[in-house]
Design an enzyme around this catalytic site. Structure first.
Site, PDB file in Angstrom:
ATOM      1  N   ASN A 113      56.715   8.946  46.888  1.00 12.89           N
ATOM      2  CA  ASN A 113      55.736   9.625  46.038  1.00 12.89           C
ATOM      3  C   ASN A 113      55.261  10.869  46.771  1.00 12.89           C
ATOM      4  OD1 ASN A 113      53.393  10.401  44.568  1.00 12.89           O
ATOM      5  ND2 ASN A 113      53.158   8.319  43.808  1.00 12.89           N
ATOM      6  N   HIS A 144      54.409   2.560  35.001  1.00 18.98           N
ATOM      7  CA  HIS A 144      55.253   3.748  34.873  1.00 18.98           C
ATOM      8  C   HIS A 144      55.936   3.756  33.505  1.00 18.98           C
ATOM      9  CE1 HIS A 144      54.830   3.803  39.284  1.00 18.98           C
ATOM     10  NE2 HIS A 144      55.093   5.091  39.182  1.00 18.98           N
ATOM     11  N   LYS A 148      61.844   3.912  33.923  1.00 13.10           N
ATOM     12  CA  LYS A 148      61.899   3.743  35.379  1.00 13.10           C
ATOM     13  C   LYS A 148      62.559   2.410  35.703  1.00 13.10           C
ATOM     14  CE  LYS A 148      59.035   3.844  39.580  1.00 13.10           C
ATOM     15  NZ  LYS A 148      59.931   4.787  40.294  1.00 13.10           N
TER      16      LYS A 148
END
Length: 253
Positions: A113, A144, A148
């Site tokens: 991230n 998310h 994903k």
């Protein structure tokens, strides 16, 4: 002299250039005066991974675990600095071994991230873990977008590791804490992470929410500038390490 003025133009190769992050990074890199987009790679491209490696100065990878593993095979033959934003690697994939081997020759930055807010959340979670006793339950929730692939997210796993490390440092005699973790895949959510420390009489929550993926591309550009502007030495880095140096400069510099 400004950093950007002292940087020689570099060719940047994007692996996963037609994905969500790849498209954003393409747009962002086109506006950067000190670099230019070289050949990129996607599942639909006619360019081979080997070409992307040999014909670019720096690689940025936001693809899939399988593609990343192949990319590293070529990079081990022709080392280039690389930023790895792909997540979801299994322990037996061999990727960690390849990353370690490549870092002997060039800077390798692995970032689950690249958001500055995510880094601050992890710092706060580790600090809180030292203050709240082991009688407090710990829970991490992450959400998310439905496309994903990996769940639990790499960011959530990284948060849990930071909390466990902080607990081990402050409560050496106590058993390793159990951390309850949940992941959801909903709609087009960019990313939400919530860490809770829950006692009998109170709950302390640290929440980070991303509204736009631009925050991730901005973080990648910061890392890229550090590689190019400061001549980052060979080695294995995380975005946390690079943000830590920025934190030291901002707070103590």
């Amino acid at each position: 002299m400004r950093v950007a003025d002292s940087i020689m133009k570099k060719s940047i190769g994007l692996v996963g250039d037609t994905g969500r992050m790849g498209v954003l990074l393409t747009q962002a890199l086109l506006c950067r005066p000190h670099c230019f987009l070289g050949k990129g790679f996607s599942r639909r491209s006619q360019t081979s991974l080997e070409e992307v490696v040999t014909e670019n100065d720096i690689l940025i990878d936001f693809s899939s675990p399988e593609v990343t593993s192949l990319l590293l095979d070529f990079l081990l033959k022709t080392p280039r600095p690389v930023i790895i934003g792909t997540t979801g690697f299994t322990n037996d994939s061999g990727v960690k071994t390849k990353l370690s081997a490549l870092s002997e020759y060039v800077p390798v930055v692995v970032c689950a991230n690249t958001s500055l807010g995510a880094y601050v959340q992890k710092r706060l979670a580790a600090f809180a873990a030292k203050l709240f006793s082991t009688s407090y339950d710990v829970r991490i929730l992450e959400t998310h977008h439905r496309a994903k692939a990996d769940a639990i997210s790499g960011t959530a796993i990284s948060l849990a590791e930071a909390i466990r490390s902080a607990k081990a440092e402050s409560y050496e005699e106590e058993p390793e804490p159990f951390i309850e973790m949940h992941g959801s895949r909903l709609g087009n959510v960019c990313g939400e992470h919530e860490v809770s420390f829950v006692g009998e009489d109170e709950r302390f929550v640290i929440r980070h929410e991303v509204f736009s993926r631009r925050v991730f591309s901005g973080g990648v550009l910061l890392i890229l500038e550090k590689i190019m502007g400061e001549g980052l030495p060979k080695g294995y880095y995380t975005s946390d390490v690079l943000y830590e140096s920025l934190f030291q400069e901002k707070v103590f510099g």
